[in-house]
Design an enzyme around this catalytic site. Structure first.
Site, PDB file in Angstrom:
ATOM      1  N   PRO A 132       0.827  -1.208   0.000  1.00  0.00           N
ATOM      2  CA  PRO A 132       0.000   0.000   0.000  1.00  0.00           C
ATOM      3  C   PRO A 132       0.859   1.253   0.000  1.00  0.00           C
ATOM      4  O   PRO A 132       1.925   1.297   0.621  1.00  0.00           O
ATOM      5  CB  PRO A 132      -0.799  -0.122   1.303  1.00  0.00           C
ATOM      6  CG  PRO A 132       0.132  -0.874   2.217  1.00  0.00           C
ATOM      7  CD  PRO A 132       0.832  -1.875   1.318  1.00  0.00           C
ATOM      8  N   CYS A 148       5.618  29.350 -16.022  1.00  0.00           N
ATOM      9  CA  CYS A 148       5.378  29.870 -17.374  1.00  0.00           C
ATOM     10  C   CYS A 148       4.971  28.738 -18.320  1.00  0.00           C
ATOM     11  O   CYS A 148       5.682  28.385 -19.263  1.00  0.00           O
ATOM     12  CB  CYS A 148       6.638  30.583 -17.889  1.00  0.00           C
ATOM     13  SG  CYS A 148       6.326  31.595 -19.343  1.00  0.00           S
ATOM     14  N   TYR A 174       2.417  11.092  -3.807  1.00  0.00           N
ATOM     15  CA  TYR A 174       2.819  11.557  -5.141  1.00  0.00           C
ATOM     16  C   TYR A 174       2.721  13.081  -5.260  1.00  0.00           C
ATOM     17  O   TYR A 174       2.324  13.617  -6.284  1.00  0.00           O
ATOM     18  CB  TYR A 174       1.992  10.853  -6.235  1.00  0.00           C
ATOM     19  CG  TYR A 174       2.060   9.364  -6.106  1.00  0.00           C
ATOM     20  CD1 TYR A 174       3.196   8.678  -6.507  1.00  0.00           C
ATOM     21  CD2 TYR A 174       1.021   8.631  -5.528  1.00  0.00           C
ATOM     22  CE1 TYR A 174       3.290   7.301  -6.353  1.00  0.00           C
ATOM     23  CE2 TYR A 174       1.107   7.260  -5.367  1.00  0.00           C
ATOM     24  CZ  TYR A 174       2.251   6.598  -5.783  1.00  0.00           C
ATOM     25  OH  TYR A 174       2.343   5.236  -5.623  1.00  0.00           O
TER      26      TYR A 174
END
Length: 419
Positions: A277, A344, A373
């Site tokens: 997990p 940008c 993540y």
């Protein structure tokens, strides 16, 4: 459930107001809740109550911060690593080597050597070529490696294509119909002890049916391998169980339903089960805290420009991922806006036409469910230093990764002699 709740009009991490962390550490910054991590480990363990002696190896790629890993180590978890760097992080955090599984399709001879010398619990192999390399490395060291072959069951996980790993054309694993031959070959290679079948079909899974299908194929393969004379002692069922990001879509299966399915499918396998997990342990345990630079008029909706960019939280740009976005001190008003960062790139967009708390320049905003993540995928694009991380435990908090100064980026460059 998480421990990020409003108190007296201010969003808190456990007992610490996020306004205090922002004032003392600046923004953007990731904030983790130790209590949430601990709760999720407990819930996952309880869900596996029907499984005898499960080996729970946290997927380090989800969040490799050493404070996070040390918290998990104290709770008795092992680690699933996919690089030599992750292996060293896990060891540095106190995770025992024999609780570490080394996964990944591109392990090098140097990484294999590291794992063998440190005495890790298992290598998950993804090709015969990899098995032959590990055999050569292990034999050269006079060691024997416990190994699994990761099987590609050709099961579509039904998740985002970039995090689906179990389809025939994905790069991971050995095709199911070649598995018996792979085990036969590995059994003859010196330095290898093939004892496990592994599978992992993807991340952020929202349906148990693909998992069940993949696990059933693993069970069939175990029976075939034993009939051929192989001693299969373990089965690695991977990870991938999803977490709720968007309250407007159906929630993923809860761990108890997952655990009941696993217990049912694996009954009679007579193996030790391994679980990997990641997101389900740390996803809801972290947020990214950012401050509004300005609110800019747009053609259709205003743009809320925050000081966090796609380099700090890549998931929305990379996966079109959805994160709940909350004002830290909401005033009760809402509006519809586009939320963007200062990078940008047009891709530096966190949300479009999002109904959210009304905010103005200087307000703090929290991106929820950012513990997995998030910081681990951050980069230095536009010469922005890596985002810092903090952890909260009750009424205490601490920086667990310092903000990277831009000067450090510049100093890392080297000019050639002709300049």
């Amino acid at each position: 459930m998480d421990h990020f709740e409003p108190r007296d009009g201010v969003l808190h991490a456990e007992d610490v107001p996020l306004t205090r962390i922002a004032a003392e550490a600046g923004t953007p910054i990731y904030v983790y809740s130790a209590a949430t991590i601990e709760r999720h480990v407990r819930v996952f363990r309880e869900a596996l109550a029907g499984v005898d002696d499960p080996w729970i190896a946290f997927a380090v790629k989800a969040n490799p911060n050493r404070a996070v890993l040390a918290t998990l180590a104290r709770l008795g978890l092992g680690a699933d690593v996919v690089s030599g760097g992750e292996l060293l992080r896990a060891l540095a955090a106190g995770i025992p080597a024999d609780k570490i599984v080394f996964s990944g399709v591109g392990k090098t001879a140097e990484e294999m050597t590291l794992g063998l010398q440190r005495g890790i619990g298992q290598f998950n192999l993804e090709s015969l070529e990899e098995a032959e390399m590990l055999s050569e490395v292990a034999s050269g060291l006079g060691l024997t490696a416990k190994v699994a072959f990761r099987i590609n069951p050709n099961v579509d996980a039904g998740t985002h294509s970039k995090i689906s790993t179990g389809r025939a054309d994905d790069k991971f694993g050995i095709a199911y119909d070649r598995a018996t031959a792979a085990f036969a070959r590995a059994a003859k290679l010196p330095g290898l002890d093939p004892v496990c079948v592994a599978v992992h079909i993807g991340s952020q899974l929202t349906d148990l049916a693909p998992m069940r299908a993949a696990f059933e194929r693993v069970g069939s393969l175990i029976r075939e391998l034993r009939a051929a004379g192989h001693e299969i002692l373990r089965a690695d069922l991977g990870g991938g169980l999803g977490v709720p990001y968007n309250p407007a879509v159906p929630a993923p299966p809860i761990p108890t339903d997952y655990g009941a399915m696993v217990a049912e499918v694996t009954a009679g396998w007579d193996v030790r089960l391994i679980f990997e997990p990641g997101r389900v342990i740390v996803g809801n345990a972290g947020i990214m805290l950012t401050r509004v630079i300005r609110v800019k008029e747009g053609a259709t909706y205003p743009f809320v420009v925050v000081d966090a960019g796609m380099n700090d939280l890549l998931r929305p740009s990379l996966y079109d991922a959805w994160h709940n976005i909350r004002a830290v001190e909401p005033d009760g008003e809402t509006f519809v806006a586009n939320i963007v960062g200062p990078i940008c790139e047009t891709g530096d967009t966190f949300a479009r036409a999002r109904a959210m708390d009304r905010v103005k320049a200087g307000d703090l905003v929290a991106f929820m469910t950012a513990g997995a993540y998030g910081a681990t995928m951050a980069n230095t694009y536009n010469s922005r230093g890596l985002v810092p991380e903090a952890m909260v435990s009750g009424g205490e908090w601490a920086i667990v990764r310092e903000r990277q100064p831009v000067e450090a980026l510049i100093e890392a460059d080297r000019l050639p002699p002709w300049l």
